[in-house]
Design an enzyme around this catalytic site. Structure first.
Site: not given
Length: 437
Positions: A26, A118, A159, A352, A399
């Site tokens: 990102q 990630h 995640e 987060e 994003e």
């Protein structure tokens, strides 16, 4: 949205870890200086990213990391959660970048907290294949050998629930597969990768190891039995499927037999003890019985065939992303984890928490963070062992499928000039941290 004006943030325990988070894909850019990831292939496809953008440049953190570390130092955080790009580590000079970054962080008095995966899987690999878990353990060993003399806190995966659901079940994220419940092996192989990574880190002499899982309370749409049943199923699928194996070493009832391989042997690996458990929290989800039609939710289109439907949470303010703002949901989530897992629950770190709002004078973001920090303190007062809190995110960034349309940063980034401008929320958080010292 108003803050609790005039009342200072309650004091947190000594040693509580305050930080901010980012992820490699990102912010780093410099895509031509690493091998391809599944996200490079995904964003190259037409219509997959809403503004048609890619992360080829992003925030150019790869070349501007010293400037960004200076922002961290000015903010006064204890720690910086970043991610180590597996494709970059596989490329010449890739580990050198993280070596320089960690040195810069240590010199600035900021604790480096790397996340080892990630979502930016090398394009040559596939989480449907069991071997990817073993390959990940090899990657972790390489990184730990290089950085382990300075890094003292580690995160294995970020995640896996979202990466499974959005990337492999619904196709909204890379790699863009639409497998629905046939994506369950992806969940299992990521959890196996986590367990193998814990073992690899321990073998390298590393400690203070956790995982960053996303969780939120599941609210039934009503007390109707059909809504209660659907909400319970959703909660198992999005919360317990990824927490139970790590914390308890077991899948929720009925799910283990759906997983590939020797599940009981794998669970012994997945359940390797962690030193702490990371939670990414954004909002609760209201869930009811299936409605038989597609549903637009949070920028996603949920297919009609799911055994639940996601409903709007009404009478709450929403972020620019349309996500409801429910700070007390964080307290509910944490006390619920304590009640569910008891003495099996490791200490918790909020890895987060953040929101998307436009503008540099971002008072709504200040109100959001103010409310969530207070909700976190309420969980501490209720007896939950919480050891840290990381804001998402340091910088505005790419994003994912939203492209550059959503701004989560404490620091505004002009993507044309790459100029960084601290927002009002940056200064607010700096003052909160100073008051905690």
């Amino acid at each position: 949205m108003a803050t609790d004006a005039g009342n200072p943030i309650p004091r947190f325990p000594a040693g509580f870890l305050w930080g901010v988070s980012t992820s490699a894909h990102q912010i780093e850019g410099a895509a031509d200086e690493r091998e391809a990831s599944v996200w490079d292939a995904f964003t190259a496809g037409p219509g997959r990213v809403k503004d048609g953008s890619t992360a080829a440049v992003a925030c150019d953190h790869y070349h501007r990391y010293r400037e960004d570390v200076a922002l961290l130092a000015g903010l006064g955080v204890d720690a910086y959660r970043f991610s180590v790009s597996w494709p970059r580590v596989n490329s010449p000079g890739g580990l050198d970048f993280y070596d320089r970054l960690v040195d810069e962080l240590c010199a600035a008095g900021v604790r480096p907290v790397p996340t080892l995966f990630h979502w930016d899987l090398p394009a040559s690999l596939d989480w449907l294949e069991r071997d990817t878990a073993a390959r990940f353990a090899d990657h972790v060993s390489v990184v730990a050998e290089r950085l382990g003399d300075r890094v003292t806190k580690w995160i294995t995966l970020n995640e896996p629930a979202e990466h499974t659901l959005l990337g492999h079940a619904l196709g909204a994220h890379a790699p863009g597969k639409q497998l629905l419940f046939d994506a369950l092996p992806v969940a299992h192989h990521q959890l196996l990768a986590h367990g193998l990574a814990v073992r690899a880190l321990r073998a390298a002499g590393a400690g203070d190891i956790g995982i960053a899982n996303s969780h939120g309370p599941t609210w039934p749409a009503s007390k109707d039995p059909a809504d209660l049943e659907a909400a319970a199923f959703y909660d198992v699928l999005l919360n317990r499927l990824f927490a139970d194996p790590v914390i308890l070493g077991a899948y929720p009832e009925g799910l283990g037999e759906l997983m590939p391989g020797d599940v009981q042997a794998d669970l012994k690996i997945i359940g390797e003890p962690v030193d702490w458990y990371g939670i990414n929290y954004y909002a609760p989800t209201r869930v009811g019985a299936p409605q038989g039609t597609e549903i637009e939710f949070g920028g996603l289109t949920l297919p009609a065939g799911l055994p639940f439907s996601v409903r709007e949470i009404e009478d709450r303010p929403v972020t620019d992303f349309g996500w409801p703002v429910v700070p007390e949901g964080l307290t509910e989530l944490l006390t619920g984890f304590r009640d569910r897992y008891g003495d099996r629950l490791p200490p918790i770190v909020i890895t987060e928490n953040g929101c998307s709002y436009e503008g540099i004078d971002d008072q709504d973001r200040i109100a959001y963070l103010d409310g969530h920090v207070r909700a976190l303190h309420a969980a501490l007062e209720a007896g939950v062992d919480v050891r840290g809190y990381f804001v998402w995110s340091l910088l505005d960034n790419f994003e994912w499928a939203e492209g550059y349309a959503r701004r989560f940063g404490l620091v505004h980034v002009d993507y044309t000039t790459q100029k960084r401008t601290p927002k009002a929320s940056y200064h607010w958080f700096r003052d909160v941290l100073r008051a905690q010292r």
